[in-house]
Motif scaffolding. Structure first.
Motif, PDB file in Angstrom:
ATOM      1  N   SER A  13       0.740  -1.264  -0.548  1.00  0.00           N
ATOM      2  CA  SER A  13      -0.095   0.070  -0.185  1.00  0.00           C
ATOM      3  C   SER A  13       0.896   1.111  -0.014  1.00  0.00           C
ATOM      4  O   SER A  13       0.708   2.165  -0.829  1.00  0.00           O
ATOM      5  CB  SER A  13      -0.753  -0.051   1.246  1.00  0.00           C
ATOM      6  N   TRP A  14       1.935   1.314   1.013  1.00  0.00           N
ATOM      7  CA  TRP A  14       3.046   2.534   0.614  1.00  0.00           C
ATOM      8  C   TRP A  14       3.916   2.372  -0.460  1.00  0.00           C
ATOM      9  O   TRP A  14       3.758   3.878  -1.163  1.00  0.00           O
ATOM     10  CB  TRP A  14       3.786   1.757   1.989  1.00  0.00           C
ATOM     11  N   GLY A  17       0.649   3.605  -3.282  1.00  0.00           N
ATOM     12  CA  GLY A  17       0.184   5.875  -2.564  1.00  0.00           C
ATOM     13  C   GLY A  17       2.009   6.279  -2.848  1.00  0.00           C
ATOM     14  O   GLY A  17       1.547   7.420  -3.668  1.00  0.00           O
ATOM     15  N   HIS A  18       2.699   5.803  -2.665  1.00  0.00           N
ATOM     16  CA  HIS A  18       4.178   6.917  -2.507  1.00  0.00           C
ATOM     17  C   HIS A  18       4.075   6.614  -4.170  1.00  0.00           C
ATOM     18  O   HIS A  18       4.697   7.601  -4.844  1.00  0.00           O
ATOM     19  CB  HIS A  18       5.524   6.100  -2.109  1.00  0.00           C
ATOM     20  N   LYS A  22       2.839  11.025  -3.036  1.00  0.00           N
ATOM     21  CA  LYS A  22       3.676  10.517  -1.544  1.00  0.00           C
ATOM     22  C   LYS A  22       3.470  12.006  -0.755  1.00  0.00           C
ATOM     23  O   LYS A  22       3.147  11.857   0.476  1.00  0.00           O
ATOM     24  CB  LYS A  22       4.877  10.415  -1.485  1.00  0.00           C
ATOM     25  N   THR A  25      -2.158  12.417   1.566  1.00  0.00           N
ATOM     26  CA  THR A  25      -2.760  10.951   2.348  1.00  0.00           C
ATOM     27  C   THR A  25      -3.628   9.869   1.586  1.00  0.00           C
ATOM     28  O   THR A  25      -3.488   9.138   2.031  1.00  0.00           O
ATOM     29  CB  THR A  25      -3.126  11.163   4.151  1.00  0.00           C
ATOM     30  N   ASN A  27      -3.635   8.635  -1.275  1.00  0.00           N
ATOM     31  CA  ASN A  27      -3.813   8.113  -1.845  1.00  0.00           C
ATOM     32  C   ASN A  27      -2.746   6.806  -1.198  1.00  0.00           C
ATOM     33  O   ASN A  27      -3.324   5.770  -1.305  1.00  0.00           O
ATOM     34  CB  ASN A  27      -2.567   9.080  -2.385  1.00  0.00           C
ATOM     35  N   TYR A  28      -2.494   7.312  -0.620  1.00  0.00           N
ATOM     36  CA  TYR A  28      -2.697   5.244   0.747  1.00  0.00           C
ATOM     37  C   TYR A  28      -3.666   4.785   1.552  1.00  0.00           C
ATOM     38  O   TYR A  28      -3.429   3.266   0.991  1.00  0.00           O
ATOM     39  CB  TYR A  28      -1.690   6.063   1.924  1.00  0.00           C
TER      40      TYR A  28
END
Length: 59
Positions: A13-14, A17-18, A22, A25, A27-28
């Motif tokens: 997930s990180w 999202g990154h 990044k 929030t 997007n994560y």
């Protein structure tokens, strides 16, 4: 094993999202939802194909 699975999901997930942005929030959270949806879809397809093959072999 459960802790390792949670770490794997968090890392995926990180990473997703990154990749997009990044700084936001949300997007994560979207990445987590997309990851879970992808896992559920792939498991559903695998079970459906397995069931269909099993039904075809029995007849």
């Amino acid at each position: 094993m459960q802790f390792g699975g949670m770490i794997g999901i968090a890392y995926c997930s990180w990473a997703i999202g990154h990749f997009f942005d990044k700084k936001k929030t949300i997007n994560y959270l979207k990445a987590f939802a997309a990851f879970v949806l992808g896992i559920l879809t792939s498991v559903t397809i695998a079970l459906t194909i397995g069931t269909l093959i099993d039904l075809l072999i029995k007849h």
